[in-house]
Write an enzyme that holds these catalytic residues in place. Structure first.
Site, PDB file in Angstrom:
ATOM      1  N   SER A   1       0.861  -1.185   0.000  1.00  0.00           N
ATOM      2  CA  SER A   1       0.000   0.000   0.000  1.00  0.00           C
ATOM      3  C   SER A   1       0.902   1.241   0.000  1.00  0.00           C
ATOM      4  O   SER A   1       2.125   1.122   0.082  1.00  0.00           O
ATOM      5  CB  SER A   1      -0.917  -0.011   1.221  1.00  0.00           C
ATOM      6  OG  SER A   1      -0.140  -0.085   2.379  1.00  0.00           O
TER       7      SER A   1
ATOM      8  N   LYS B   1      -0.921   5.398  -5.577  1.00  0.00           N
ATOM      9  CA  LYS B   1      -1.884   5.109  -6.640  1.00  0.00           C
ATOM     10  C   LYS B   1      -2.746   6.328  -6.934  1.00  0.00           C
ATOM     11  O   LYS B   1      -3.021   6.649  -8.090  1.00  0.00           O
ATOM     12  CB  LYS B   1      -2.797   3.982  -6.151  1.00  0.00           C
ATOM     13  CG  LYS B   1      -2.934   2.855  -7.132  1.00  0.00           C
ATOM     14  CD  LYS B   1      -3.876   1.776  -6.619  1.00  0.00           C
ATOM     15  CE  LYS B   1      -3.762   1.504  -5.166  1.00  0.00           C
ATOM     16  NZ  LYS B   1      -4.975   1.259  -4.446  1.00  0.00           N
ATOM     17  N   GLY B   2      -3.163   7.008  -5.851  1.00  0.00           N
ATOM     18  CA  GLY B   2      -4.022   8.179  -6.017  1.00  0.00           C
ATOM     19  C   GLY B   2      -3.317   9.273  -6.809  1.00  0.00           C
ATOM     20  O   GLY B   2      -3.911   9.887  -7.691  1.00  0.00           O
TER      21      GLY B   2
ATOM     22  N   THR C   1       6.858  -7.463  -8.735  1.00  0.00           N
ATOM     23  CA  THR C   1       5.989  -7.055  -9.847  1.00  0.00           C
ATOM     24  C   THR C   1       5.406  -8.272 -10.540  1.00  0.00           C
ATOM     25  O   THR C   1       4.205  -8.339 -10.819  1.00  0.00           O
ATOM     26  CB  THR C   1       6.791  -6.189 -10.853  1.00  0.00           C
ATOM     27  OG1 THR C   1       7.256  -5.031 -10.175  1.00  0.00           O
ATOM     28  CG2 THR C   1       5.959  -5.786 -12.048  1.00  0.00           C
TER      29      THR C   1
ATOM     30  N   CYS D   1     -13.222  26.453  10.495  1.00  0.00           N
ATOM     31  CA  CYS D   1     -14.303  25.697  11.136  1.00  0.00           C
ATOM     32  C   CYS D   1     -14.095  25.689  12.651  1.00  0.00           C
ATOM     33  O   CYS D   1     -14.348  26.701  13.288  1.00  0.00           O
ATOM     34  CB  CYS D   1     -14.395  24.304  10.532  1.00  0.00           C
ATOM     35  SG  CYS D   1     -16.061  23.628  10.701  1.00  0.00           S
TER      36      CYS D   1
ATOM     37  N   GLY E   1     -11.465  26.091  14.116  1.00  0.00           N
ATOM     38  CA  GLY E   1     -10.497  27.175  14.320  1.00  0.00           C
ATOM     39  C   GLY E   1     -11.153  28.546  14.378  1.00  0.00           C
ATOM     40  O   GLY E   1     -10.653  29.467  15.030  1.00  0.00           O
TER      41      GLY E   1
ATOM     42  N   GLU F   1     -20.447  22.069  22.402  1.00  0.00           N
ATOM     43  CA  GLU F   1     -19.798  20.786  22.100  1.00  0.00           C
ATOM     44  C   GLU F   1     -18.824  20.413  23.232  1.00  0.00           C
ATOM     45  O   GLU F   1     -18.639  19.255  23.539  1.00  0.00           O
ATOM     46  CB  GLU F   1     -19.022  20.889  20.772  1.00  0.00           C
ATOM     47  CG  GLU F   1     -18.302  19.601  20.378  1.00  0.00           C
ATOM     48  CD  GLU F   1     -17.494  19.716  19.084  1.00  0.00           C
ATOM     49  OE1 GLU F   1     -17.380  20.825  18.529  1.00  0.00           O
ATOM     50  OE2 GLU F   1     -16.978  18.674  18.635  1.00  0.00           O
TER      51      GLU F   1
ATOM     52  N   HIS G   1     -14.834  25.123   5.135  1.00  0.00           N
ATOM     53  CA  HIS G   1     -13.531  24.487   4.896  1.00  0.00           C
ATOM     54  C   HIS G   1     -12.978  24.962   3.553  1.00  0.00           C
ATOM     55  O   HIS G   1     -13.104  24.265   2.541  1.00  0.00           O
ATOM     56  CB  HIS G   1     -13.685  22.966   4.881  1.00  0.00           C
ATOM     57  CG  HIS G   1     -13.837  22.385   6.243  1.00  0.00           C
ATOM     58  ND1 HIS G   1     -12.762  22.113   7.053  1.00  0.00           N
ATOM     59  CD2 HIS G   1     -14.938  22.048   6.938  1.00  0.00           C
ATOM     60  CE1 HIS G   1     -13.198  21.618   8.207  1.00  0.00           C
ATOM     61  NE2 HIS G   1     -14.520  21.569   8.162  1.00  0.00           N
TER      62      HIS G   1
ATOM     63  N   GLU H   1     -10.079  25.003   2.438  1.00  0.00           N
ATOM     64  CA  GLU H   1      -8.957  24.219   1.913  1.00  0.00           C
ATOM     65  C   GLU H   1      -9.362  23.277   0.777  1.00  0.00           C
ATOM     66  O   GLU H   1      -8.536  22.931  -0.070  1.00  0.00           O
ATOM     67  CB  GLU H   1      -8.274  23.419   3.039  1.00  0.00           C
ATOM     68  CG  GLU H   1      -9.077  22.277   3.661  1.00  0.00           C
ATOM     69  CD  GLU H   1      -9.986  22.697   4.824  1.00  0.00           C
ATOM     70  OE1 GLU H   1     -10.365  23.865   4.869  1.00  0.00           O
ATOM     71  OE2 GLU H   1     -10.318  21.843   5.656  1.00  0.00           O
TER      72      GLU H   1
HETATM   73  N1  GLN Z   1     -16.628  20.314  15.973  1.00  0.00           N
HETATM   74  C1  GLN Z   1     -17.075  21.502  15.363  1.00  0.00           C
HETATM   75  C2  GLN Z   1     -18.528  21.386  14.899  1.00  0.00           C
HETATM   76  O1  GLN Z   1     -19.039  20.322  14.776  1.00  0.00           O
HETATM   77  C3  GLN Z   1     -16.194  21.881  14.184  1.00  0.00           C
HETATM   78  C4  GLN Z   1     -16.206  20.881  13.078  1.00  0.00           C
HETATM   79  C5  GLN Z   1     -15.102  21.092  12.087  1.00  0.00           C
HETATM   80  O2  GLN Z   1     -14.118  21.754  12.389  1.00  0.00           O
HETATM   81  N2  GLN Z   1     -15.208  20.498  10.911  1.00  0.00           N
HETATM   82  O3  GLN Z   1     -19.149  22.386  14.652  1.00  0.00           O
END
Ligand code: GLN
Length: 560
Positions: A23, A27-28, A201, A392, A394, A416, A518, A520
């Protein structure tokens, strides 16, 4: 599409990429690089990953073990390889591009319960294999000339057998010229004998053949180039043309891989196997060459700390790392990423250490571990003017830290982390919502947001309406909006109905920006994400010792 005008070959072509020997051979990245090469020949390409594990999707898998969950626009929680696919072929994929054994079985079992099989005994062949093939066929409907399908795991794994059988049958169904099998193997170098060895191989190809598949192309991973005589040997023993033995030697960066594979002739042999006319589809690699040039041209170093929970497994933040690098390419700096464990902040990783960084990112995450360390990092960034991007979790961190320290709400928290906090500045979208199905309560996928004109984020995006991908349960509690804004943290973006706060920033800080989304996932090597661009630009200024209050608006927005 010219490719579809080849008479009988009116079908979408398929390339199946399997792996053998070990592995983690890449491959990706090999599949993604091939995707980029075919796209550079003017073909429309889409990609797909078949994963042999039993989870219905990776959404519930521990990122510390399996790496990040990549989120698609339509809210699919998918394998991280889809991130490589999107970044290399520069196409947005959907949940259709990732299928697991669990997803296949849950659909077969649902059909069985509904009586769709009319009382037949339901078996791996044909029912499971038909379900797999049906999902492949659905991909032909997206209008691609070529679909590249990566099969997770290695040939010989118990779980992979139904997938191998389905792709074997697929060539019969789709026609010989419409399918190409690419097999990736390892050619190890044994120091004592001073030789590269082909036996693994051969064994791997034998295993594949025992399942009825003769590869058309063999890609050999190795730490040194494979000599012509070794290629001849592999060609003879594995029964492929010499030109179909591709040497994929370790590359200095992942962005070099498409060029390496092109020089080895991978796209040529794949096109020949699929009956795609090379003269009609000349390759134009100029855009990618420019990416590679930028990857290797920067000299100034910028230190970016990523403070998270799963840092011992950098794959857990794969797209964050890539987005930082992409922004570095555009700004013209080399980004040195330091993966810092949140639990060790501020103890072992203290304020002095963090002040030595040029920029800080607190990425997404779930659960309590390391949370207070992230809050401490946000405070240090805010106090000392270190450029900070909160993604998020962060962003939630920077909101809580501000509430505690500036608004004086000393036990401010996310529900949370604490259900008894008297200041729930981050809370569930609907606190009354019953959380029973862990897979079903998230805000997932692309959501639009409206940005405040004149804000840092609006200037970076060069727009006031944007769309980003989400994956979270908790939200900024809008009861507190006014209090935050009065004290200097601006809620700079919200959902179109104004209810959900999507972006926050402190205009007075060199760069202190958070997003509930997100970003990114949407960064590309040649089109960095505006927020990462803003962070790296500010970080580069800090590295140079300038006051980094500098969002170079024109350059930033023109990059996206
Ligand atoms: N735990 C946080 C939430 O559920 C942030 C989730 C995350 O960073 N993707 O809102």
């Amino acid at each position: 599409m010219r490719v579809r005008e080849h008479g009988a070959d009116s079908m979408t072509k398929f390339v199946f990429v399997t792996g053998g020997v070990s592995s983690s051979l890449g491959k990706g990245l090999t599949a993604s690089s091939l995707g980029r090469l075919l796209k550079s020949r003017g073909l429309k390409v889409t990609m797909c990953k078949l994963d042999p594990y039993i989870n219905v999707d990776p959404g519930t898998m521990n990122p510390g073990e399996h790496g990040e969950v990549f989120v698609t626009d339509d809210g699919g929680e998918t394998d991280l390889d889809l991130g490589h696919y999107e970044r290399f072929i520069d196409e947005s994929l959907s949940r259709m591009s990732n299928t697991t054994t669990g997803a296949i079985y849950s659909s077969v079992i649902a059909k069985e319960r509904r009586g769709d099989y009319l009382g037949k005994t339901v078996q791996v062949i044909p029912h499971v294999t038909d379900e797999i093939k049906e999902r492949l066929r659905r991909l032909s409907s997206v209008g691609a000339d070529v679909v590249i399908v990566e099969i997770g795991g290695t040939v010989g794994d118990i779980e992979i057998v139904p997938f191998i059988e389905a792709i074997r049958q697929y060539r019969r169904d789709a026609g010989r010229d419409n399918v190409c099998y690419v097999h990736l193997t390892l050619v190890p170098y044994l120091a004592p004998s001073g030789e590269q060895k082909t036996k693994p191989t051969q064994h791997s190809v034998t295993e594949l053949r025992s399942r009825g598949i003769q590869p058309d192309v063999i890609v050999c991973r190795s730490d040194q180039p494979i000599s012509d005589s070794l290629k001849r040997k592999i060609s003879l023993l594995c029964d492929v043309q010499i030109s179909a033995v591709i040497s994929a030697v370790d590359a200095p960066s992942i962005y070099d891989i498409p060029m390496t594979l092109h020089h080895e002739g991978l796209d040529t042999i794949v096109c020949q196997t699929l009956g795609i006319d090379l003269a009609e589809h000349p390759i134009d690699l100029r855009a990618w060459e420019e990416v590679v040039r930028r990857v290797h041209s920067s000299t100034q170093h910028v230190r970016i700390g990523v403070i998270g929970k799963y840092v011992t497994m950098p794959d857990a933040y794969l797209s964050v790392g890539e987005a930082i690098r992409h922004a570095g390419f555009a700004v013209g700096v080399k980004t040195d990423i330091e993966w810092l464990e949140a639990e060790r902040v501020p103890g072992e990783i203290d304020a002095d250490r963090l002040r030595g960084l040029d920029g800080i990112i607190v990425p997404g995450g779930f659960g309590e571990r390391g949370f207070e360390g992230m809050i401490a990092a946000a405070k240090i960034s805010r106090d000392f003017g270190i450029p900070y991007l909160g993604i998020c979790l962060g962003m939630q961190v920077m909101v809580i830290e501000f509430a505690r320290d500036v608004l004086g709400l000393s036990d401010a928290n996310s529900t949370e982390m604490s259900t008894t906090t008297s200041s729930p500045v981050i809370a569930l979208m609907a606190e009354q919502m019953e959380v029973t199905d862990m897979g079903g309560t998230m805000r997932l996928g692309a959501c639009p947001a409206m940005l405040k004109a004149g804000s840092v984020v609006a200037e970076l995006y060069g727009a006031t309406v944007v769309s980003e991908r989400h994956r979270h349960r908790y939200e900024f509690n809008s009861r507190y909006t006014e209090q935050f804004e009065d004290a200097g943290m601006m809620c700079s973006g919200a959902s179109p109905d104004g209810r959900l706060i999507e972006f926050v920033e402190i205009p007075e800080h060199p760069f202190f920006v958070g997003t509930q989304a997100h970003p990114e996932f949407k960064s590309r090597p040649d089109r960095p994400h505006p927020l990462f661009y803003g962070l790296i630009k500010a970080a580069a200024a800090r590295a140079e010792g300038r006051t980094p209050h500098i969002i170079d608006v024109e350059t930033a927005s023109s990059t996206h």
